[in-house]
Design an enzyme around this catalytic site. Sequence first.
Site, PDB file in Angstrom:
ATOM      1  CG  ASP A 481       0.037  -0.085   2.586  1.00 47.48           C
ATOM      2  OD1 ASP A 481       0.913  -0.789   2.660  1.00 47.48           O
ATOM      3  OD2 ASP A 481      -0.558   0.614   3.507  1.00 47.48           O
ATOM      4  CG  ASP A 486       4.207   2.297  11.664  1.00 46.12           C
ATOM      5  OD1 ASP A 486       3.667   2.944  10.464  1.00 46.12           O
ATOM      6  OD2 ASP A 486       3.880   2.066  12.709  1.00 46.12           O
ATOM      7  CD  GLU A 487      -0.618   0.271   6.538  1.00 46.64           C
ATOM      8  OE1 GLU A 487      -1.718  -0.085   6.326  1.00 46.64           O
ATOM      9  OE2 GLU A 487      -0.345   1.629   6.922  1.00 46.64           O
ATOM     10  CD1 TRP A 546      -8.886  -3.853   1.521  1.00 43.27           C
ATOM     11  CD2 TRP A 546     -10.476  -3.152   1.115  1.00 43.27           C
ATOM     12  NE1 TRP A 546      -8.492  -2.609   1.485  1.00 43.27           N
ATOM     13  CE2 TRP A 546      -9.515  -1.964   1.146  1.00 43.27           C
ATOM     14  CE3 TRP A 546     -11.864  -2.735   0.552  1.00 43.27           C
ATOM     15  CZ2 TRP A 546      -9.942  -0.721   1.095  1.00 43.27           C
ATOM     16  CZ3 TRP A 546     -12.175  -1.272   0.393  1.00 43.27           C
ATOM     17  CH2 TRP A 546     -11.121  -0.465   0.771  1.00 43.27           C
ATOM     18  CD  GLU A 757      -2.943   6.422   3.121  1.00 46.78           C
ATOM     19  OE1 GLU A 757      -3.745   5.534   3.774  1.00 46.78           O
ATOM     20  OE2 GLU A 757      -2.307   6.959   3.828  1.00 46.78           O
TER      21      GLU A 757
END
Length: 905
Positions: A481, A486-487, A546, A757
């Site tokens: 993404d 921190d992803e 999703w 985003e």
Amino acid sequence: MKKNNYYLSITIIVFLFFGLSVTASTKKAVKQLVCEYKTNPIGIDVQKPRLSWKIVSDKENLMQTAYEIKVTNQTANGKLVWVSGKVNSSQSVNIVYDGSALKSMQHLNWQVRIWDNKNQASEWSEPAFWEMGILEPQAWKASYIGLKEDGKSRPAQFFRKEFSFTKKLKSARLYITSLGLYQVFINGEKVSTDLFSPGWTSYTKRLQYQTYDVSSLVKANTSIGAILGDGWYRGSIGWGQNNYYGDQLALLLQLNIEYTDGTSELVTTDPSWKATTGPILSSEIYHGETYDARLEMPGWNLFGFDDHKWEKAIAIEHSKEILIASISNPVKAIQEIKPLKLIKTPKGETVYDMGQNMVGWVRLKVNGKKGDQITLKFAEVLDKQGNFYTENLRVAKATDTYFLKGGGDENFEPHFTFHGFRFVKIEGLSGAPNLNQIVGIVIHTDMEPTGTFTCSDTLINQLQHNIQWGQKGNFLDIPTDCPQRDERLGWTGDAQVFSPTAAFNFNVAAFYTKWMKDLAADQLPNGKVPHVIPDVLKGDGGSAAWADASVIVPWTVYLSYGDTKILKDQYASMKLWIEYMKGRAGESNIWTKDFHFGDWLAFATTNSDYPGATTEKDLIATAYYYYSTTLLSKIAKIIGNKHDEEEYAILAEKIKKAFNTEFVTPNGRLVSHTQTAYVLALSFKLLPVELVSKAASYLAEDVKKFGHLTTGFVGTPLLCKALSDYGYGDLAFMLLLNKKYPSWLYPITQGATTIWERWDGQKPDGSFQDVGMNSFNHYAYGAVGDWLYSYVAGINIDQDHPGYKHFFLSPHPGGAMDHASAKLSTMYGPIESSWQLNDKNFIYEITIPANTSATIILPKAKKEQLMLNSKPLPSEMTERVQQVVTSVKMELGSGKYSFRYTISI
């Protein structure tokens, strides 16, 4: 048989149109042979590999009518393994090898020749090859090894082994994987430029290994060295989790040496290897790398190095049953970027501006005293005062630290981390910084670039640039993404909506094939699909749009590459997801339960009279339930499952009826009167015929009322397409060209070089959105790229003949553009679609690859005014060209064509 008849009829039509013939003197060649989407791959484990080729010809209307493939076994001195014989078919993509069963490490050469539509044979192609990997777990003779740790520090681990031989070397193959990430060297030379190997998979179920031809590196006296880093395996991942897959790094390596006398030898990892730690004190994907050059071990990976202080490696128990060959292309360093300028911020910080939000790291060149500490920090943006801004990275430190060894110029690049950044802050320099101090290293999965789009509007060209850079930055082994905070997880919704655009920009067939296998592996037994793949959120999932990636992404690969294998391989997973939705919707066929992300990050406003564009999650969930069910019915038909085809077609009709009863008024108004609601209903063909035009007009009225889009992740990708499909192309162009928030161009007016985003990640006053979720490199909204290629430039897939075997070319001038051009490299060859509008004079130039055909639809044209290649249409052609209202329609075979006419209003 029906497909062959179709292409035969197309061949006849194009010859009648032009009176052209392909003679014996036609120059044609079979080139660009690929196996499983790769050129000369080694170490594959597909038992029946698929073979593809392109036909290059200088003549128009060339169609393959037959092919012959021959495969020989180089491992057995060129013995013939399989000859297809002359196969009457126009298929040149994904032909399945149908010879004898293949064996581990078998090396096979293959060639192909074709016959054209004048029954003239080509020469045999130049030989290509593929090589099998290790197909049986028992063929792995190596043992996993690791380093005994103290449980406190987490430095990278170093391993080495020496060996000697006296025989004459014929070939050497290295088979390698790790728990963690590895880099491997032979006699001091890095074996490959691959990065982040073995890649990120569902490690407990699927662990990739790589195969390398190291024949040129292995010598009579040889040293093998490897470095292991934490990576995704045990590093910080998924919001602060550590050791998600395990707490012990391990190396598994097997070197197969063949000698000219016919004998062979194996060198494998076992406890006789030596291990230690060294200068890489830590290397975390989120946090960066700390490297102490004072701890370097010169020559550690060379033969003769003194390793008596190193420890013996320890044996690690781990399964070999889950080992699989690499499927996707590796991550590599693709290009280098020099900084544009050096900034001294108001706070006095020294900051480099790379000029592009990129993913990778910087190569540092520095000179100083032993023990000097240089710190590099990374950020996407500067704040409104012009200072370095990292709050949107959340807890990710995104910091590389280098301790100098002293004694001259030193260079540093990290090993097992990457950053998403445009700006680099440097601290600790002993002298004045300069622009030559750093170079940006751009990394991503090494996908073949396939598509370009340009037009007369410079902002739209920048938008296309941003879309492609967003894809590059986030296609790093998996479709992440974001690449900076921190992803950095494989969010299914983002990948689903972007997949058609992704397939225009790059060849993503192998990339998605690998990721889809992990989706199936991590799918729960009840059919629920996790939100992220690989799943590091412990099974949390099941959101509409999703989880529907499980169906829609394979469908996209099928349409873009004519790949039926991915449909067959993923069918059980797709069906399981549909059955999960069926269970949650129950007898009502309306999905009203469970958590859904909905139209994520849709437009919101502070106006007191309107809360924003909120689309009911029940409506979105039911719409996707219907759409994925219709796709499953189509897929069942394609793979020959008639029972499921009929069953899911009936289910889809029930869902459609329920949707209309629950969410649609008798006058075509949706209970969620939002752009996204209408876009889904129209795009998914959920409405009865008599209500379609009314619903489309409601959509158009809403767009006019706001003057901008109000959609989020779910509605945005389909918005312009829905408008243009139903007669409101002018509104689609208005949305595209809007420069005010919310719009695609607003971020560009704020200096964006990738997709954001949020629509307002940075506000006009320079302030930022909520730091908790504000990535400046997030590709989902870039899904409008599909519309640029397919509508503005006019390159469209024919679902009945996927992979661009037959396709549509239908350009659409608009938005004050005076030209637009798209190029797409398909499995058959290049497609080009380029138009210019000068006053009312329209020039349209196209390229159709050999062995394909296209339907051309020329807008606002009259066939009697058409000029083809600077000449009036031949009389025999005008009889067959169709005037369809204000457009002209025709069928064409391969070649380059130029049309010219005066636009009729």
